[in-house]
Design a protein around this motif. Structure first.
Motif, PDB file in Angstrom:
ATOM      1  N   VAL A  16       1.240  15.196  -2.484  1.00 41.34           N
ATOM      2  CA  VAL A  16       2.713  14.884  -1.719  1.00 41.34           C
ATOM      3  C   VAL A  16       2.346  14.788  -0.198  1.00 41.34           C
ATOM      4  N   VAL A  17       1.487  15.946   0.309  1.00 37.43           N
ATOM      5  CA  VAL A  17       1.188  16.106   1.752  1.00 37.43           C
ATOM      6  C   VAL A  17       0.019  14.978   2.132  1.00 37.43           C
ATOM      7  N   PHE A  18      -0.635  14.764   1.156  1.00 37.64           N
ATOM      8  CA  PHE A  18      -1.541  13.734   1.426  1.00 37.64           C
ATOM      9  C   PHE A  18      -1.127  12.131   1.601  1.00 37.64           C
ATOM     10  N   ASN A  19       0.124  12.027   0.847  1.00 39.74           N
ATOM     11  CA  ASN A  19       0.836  11.035   0.973  1.00 39.74           C
ATOM     12  C   ASN A  19       1.741  10.597   2.093  1.00 39.74           C
ATOM     13  N   ALA A  20       2.032  11.822   2.546  1.00 40.81           N
ATOM     14  CA  ALA A  20       2.927  11.701   3.882  1.00 40.81           C
ATOM     15  C   ALA A  20       1.807  11.360   5.096  1.00 40.81           C
ATOM     16  N   ILE A  21       0.549  11.772   5.288  1.00 37.22           N
ATOM     17  CA  ILE A  21      -0.273  11.585   5.882  1.00 37.22           C
ATOM     18  C   ILE A  21      -0.938  10.072   5.901  1.00 37.22           C
ATOM     19  N   THR A  22      -0.998   9.574   4.580  1.00 44.63           N
ATOM     20  CA  THR A  22      -1.505   8.191   4.557  1.00 44.63           C
ATOM     21  C   THR A  22      -0.344   7.137   5.100  1.00 44.63           C
ATOM     22  N   ASN A  23       0.879   7.691   4.855  1.00 42.36           N
ATOM     23  CA  ASN A  23       1.977   6.695   5.224  1.00 42.36           C
ATOM     24  C   ASN A  23       2.095   6.549   6.865  1.00 42.36           C
ATOM     25  N   ILE A  24       1.739   7.561   7.547  1.00 40.95           N
ATOM     26  CA  ILE A  24       1.906   7.717   8.947  1.00 40.95           C
ATOM     27  C   ILE A  24       0.397   7.202   9.421  1.00 40.95           C
ATOM     28  N   MET A  25      -0.714   7.032   8.684  1.00 40.47           N
ATOM     29  CA  MET A  25      -1.632   6.100   9.062  1.00 40.47           C
ATOM     30  C   MET A  25      -1.479   4.709   8.965  1.00 40.47           C
ATOM     31  N   LEU A  26      -0.643   4.499   8.042  1.00 40.41           N
ATOM     32  CA  LEU A  26      -0.416   2.919   7.673  1.00 40.41           C
ATOM     33  C   LEU A  26       0.418   2.453   8.679  1.00 40.41           C
ATOM     34  N   LEU A  54       0.775  -1.405  -0.138  1.00 36.93           N
ATOM     35  CA  LEU A  54       0.121   0.059  -0.036  1.00 36.93           C
ATOM     36  C   LEU A  54       0.894   1.188  -0.213  1.00 36.93           C
ATOM     37  N   MET A  55       1.927   1.279   0.771  1.00 33.25           N
ATOM     38  CA  MET A  55       2.819   2.422   0.917  1.00 33.25           C
ATOM     39  C   MET A  55       3.359   2.770  -0.405  1.00 33.25           C
ATOM     40  N   LEU A  56       4.085   1.512  -1.152  1.00 32.91           N
ATOM     41  CA  LEU A  56       4.580   1.696  -2.458  1.00 32.91           C
ATOM     42  C   LEU A  56       3.819   2.232  -3.493  1.00 32.91           C
ATOM     43  N   SER A  57       2.594   1.752  -3.455  1.00 37.55           N
ATOM     44  CA  SER A  57       1.451   2.068  -4.529  1.00 37.55           C
ATOM     45  C   SER A  57       0.992   3.436  -4.215  1.00 37.55           C
ATOM     46  N   PHE A  58       0.718   4.023  -2.794  1.00 35.59           N
ATOM     47  CA  PHE A  58       0.602   5.265  -2.766  1.00 35.59           C
ATOM     48  C   PHE A  58       1.650   6.420  -3.050  1.00 35.59           C
TER      49      PHE A  58
END
Length: 87
Positions: free
Chosen positions: A77-87, A41-45
């Motif tokens: 890019v900001v949304f990606n950083a937030i999703t990585n933290i949530m994962l 998921l992180m790589l895909s995001f």
């Protein structure tokens, strides 16, 4: 003597079945599965959400691009950083 050493090094089907019932083996299996899913998921995001930003960075020296048209890329890019933290 060779038979005994061969038996100890090669797990039988019964030993593997018993090993899968041990709690820590089940825990390791579940953790591995979850880690693989999160890594995927992180790589895909990362690939999806950074693509517009990288495209803008590559094209900007060759083509005159207005920054205001690519503000959504910074938001991704900001949304990606937030999703990585949530994962």
């Amino acid at each position: 003597i060779e038979n005994i050493s061969r038996r100890s090094t090669v797990p039988s089907k019964q030993n593997r079945a018993c090993a899968s019932k041990i709690p820590w083996v089940q825990t390791v299996t579940v953790v591995r599965k979850n880690a693989r899913r999160k890594a995927f998921l992180m790589l895909s995001f990362n690939l999806i959400l950074w693509l517009p930003y990288c495209t803008h960075a590559i094209l900007s020296p060759f083509v005159s691009l207005d920054y205001y048209n690519f503000q959504f890329a910074c938001a991704l890019v900001v949304f990606n950083a937030i999703t990585n933290i949530m994962l």
